[in-house]
Design an enzyme around this catalytic site. Structure first.
Site, PDB file in Angstrom:
ATOM      1  N   GLU A 179      51.083  37.559  32.550  1.00 22.88           N
ATOM      2  CA  GLU A 179      52.037  37.950  33.588  1.00 22.88           C
ATOM      3  C   GLU A 179      53.391  37.280  33.401  1.00 22.88           C
ATOM      4  O   GLU A 179      54.372  37.693  34.007  1.00 22.88           O
ATOM      5  CB  GLU A 179      51.493  37.564  34.971  1.00 22.88           C
ATOM      6  CG  GLU A 179      50.257  38.338  35.363  1.00 22.88           C
ATOM      7  CD  GLU A 179      49.647  37.811  36.649  1.00 22.88           C
ATOM      8  OE1 GLU A 179      49.743  38.518  37.661  1.00 22.88           O
ATOM      9  OE2 GLU A 179      49.084  36.705  36.649  1.00 22.88           O
ATOM     10  N   ASP A 229      45.217  47.385  41.685  1.00 22.11           N
ATOM     11  CA  ASP A 229      43.937  48.066  41.920  1.00 22.11           C
ATOM     12  C   ASP A 229      43.726  48.202  43.425  1.00 22.11           C
ATOM     13  O   ASP A 229      44.510  47.692  44.214  1.00 22.11           O
ATOM     14  CB  ASP A 229      42.789  47.257  41.290  1.00 22.11           C
ATOM     15  CG  ASP A 229      42.709  45.852  41.866  1.00 22.11           C
ATOM     16  OD1 ASP A 229      42.037  45.670  42.886  1.00 22.11           O
ATOM     17  OD2 ASP A 229      43.359  44.932  41.315  1.00 22.11           O
TER      18      ASP A 229
HETATM   19  N1  ADE Z   1      44.259  40.476  42.190  1.00 21.94           N
HETATM   20  C1  ADE Z   1      44.390  41.735  41.744  1.00 21.94           C
HETATM   21  N2  ADE Z   1      43.385  42.505  42.171  1.00 21.94           N
HETATM   22  C2  ADE Z   1      42.582  41.725  42.916  1.00 21.94           C
HETATM   23  C3  ADE Z   1      41.380  41.936  43.610  1.00 21.94           C
HETATM   24  N3  ADE Z   1      40.788  43.129  43.619  1.00 21.94           N
HETATM   25  N4  ADE Z   1      40.822  40.886  44.259  1.00 21.94           N
HETATM   26  C4  ADE Z   1      41.414  39.676  44.225  1.00 21.94           C
HETATM   27  N5  ADE Z   1      42.543  39.416  43.577  1.00 21.94           N
HETATM   28  C5  ADE Z   1      43.133  40.417  42.928  1.00 21.94           C
END
Ligand code: ADE
Length: 248
Positions: free
Chosen positions: A11, A215
């Site tokens: 990142e 996500d």
């Molecule tokens: N960072 C990115 N996606 C995540 C998720 N699903 N749960 C926790 N941290 C995250």
């Protein structure tokens, strides 16, 4: 001096590459890059994932490097239905969703601190918000259409909202719904922001948190995660921070 933290090297490597002068300092098995970025004095580090890692990094930045402001930049899983992959969240407040010392203290409250939600600095957050908006208006300068299409990113929303952090990658829909019910104001989940928030509150250091939605915090959450970090999230971070620094 401004501190910039991300969880993962993927990142932040692109941002570190933009530094015009940098000195590497290793403390507590972490690498801190101290130098200049677009004419501003900065320290940049990847903390690794999780609240302890992020808190430790923030403390080192404050006590050893004397940073006066901290920006955390990374990815998050959407909880709000209004957020899509590729959207941007600038945190309003942060809460540790896995903090639970009940019945001795209310669920989510940090014991003996009398606080569940930690407010981000309004000025820094507004500037980050403006930078994110400008970034989105000029997205084609930063990311190719093909890449955006590959991740099905169409209209990119920039929003302010509460963010929850915990030492769990959320991929379970029951956990997702539990969190949504218990903390109705949260829009996304991640694993570091609230830890940095608590440290910055305790040391009285202004901070802001920038998150790109990677996500939907459900069973598809891990698909293409690493690819998303290098192709999309790192470019968002670098592009938005370049604009942010030009607004100071
Ligand atoms: N960072 C990115 N996606 C995540 C998720 N699903 N749960 C926790 N941290 C995250």
């Amino acid at each position: 001096m401004i501190g910039v933290i991300s969880a993962m090297p993927e990142e932040i490597d692109l941002l570190i590459g933009k530094m015009t002068s940098s000195e590497l300092v290793e403390i507590g098995q972490r690498k801190y890059y101290k130098g200049e970025l677009w004419g501003k004095d900065v320290v940049i580090a990847y903390s690794r994932i999780g609240k302890v890692a992020a808190a430790t990094t923030a403390v080192t930045m404050i006590l050893t490097f004397g940073v006066k402001e901290i920006i955390f930049s990374g990815v998050a899983g959407a909880i709000s239905r209004n957020l899509n992959i590729g959207d941007i969240v600038i945190a309003k407040r942060l809460v540790q969703h896995d903090m639970d010392a009940s019945p001795i203290f209310p669920r989510f409250e940090v014991p003996l601190l009398d606080k569940s939600f930690f407010e981000t600095d309004e000025q820094l957050s507004r500037r980050l918000f403006r930078a994110a908006k400008i970034f989105v208006e000029n997205i084609n300068r930063y990311i190719t259409r093909d890449l955006l299409r590959r991740f099905r990113i169409e209209r990119i929303n920039v929003t302010r909202g509460d963010v929850a952090s915990g030492d769990q990658f959320i991929t379970d829909s029951r956990r997702h719904h539990d969190l949504k019910q218990a903390l109705p104001s949260i829009v996304c989940v991640e694993m570091e922001g609230a830890a940095v928030a608590q440290v910055c509150y305790e040391y009285q250091v202004p901070f802001a948190v920038l998150r790109t939605i990677s996500d939907n915090a459900d069973h598809n959450a891990e698909i293409d995660f690493n690819q998303f970090l290098t192709s999309i999230a790192s470019r968002y971070s670098t592009g938005i921070l370049e604009i942010f620094f030009s607004l100071i």
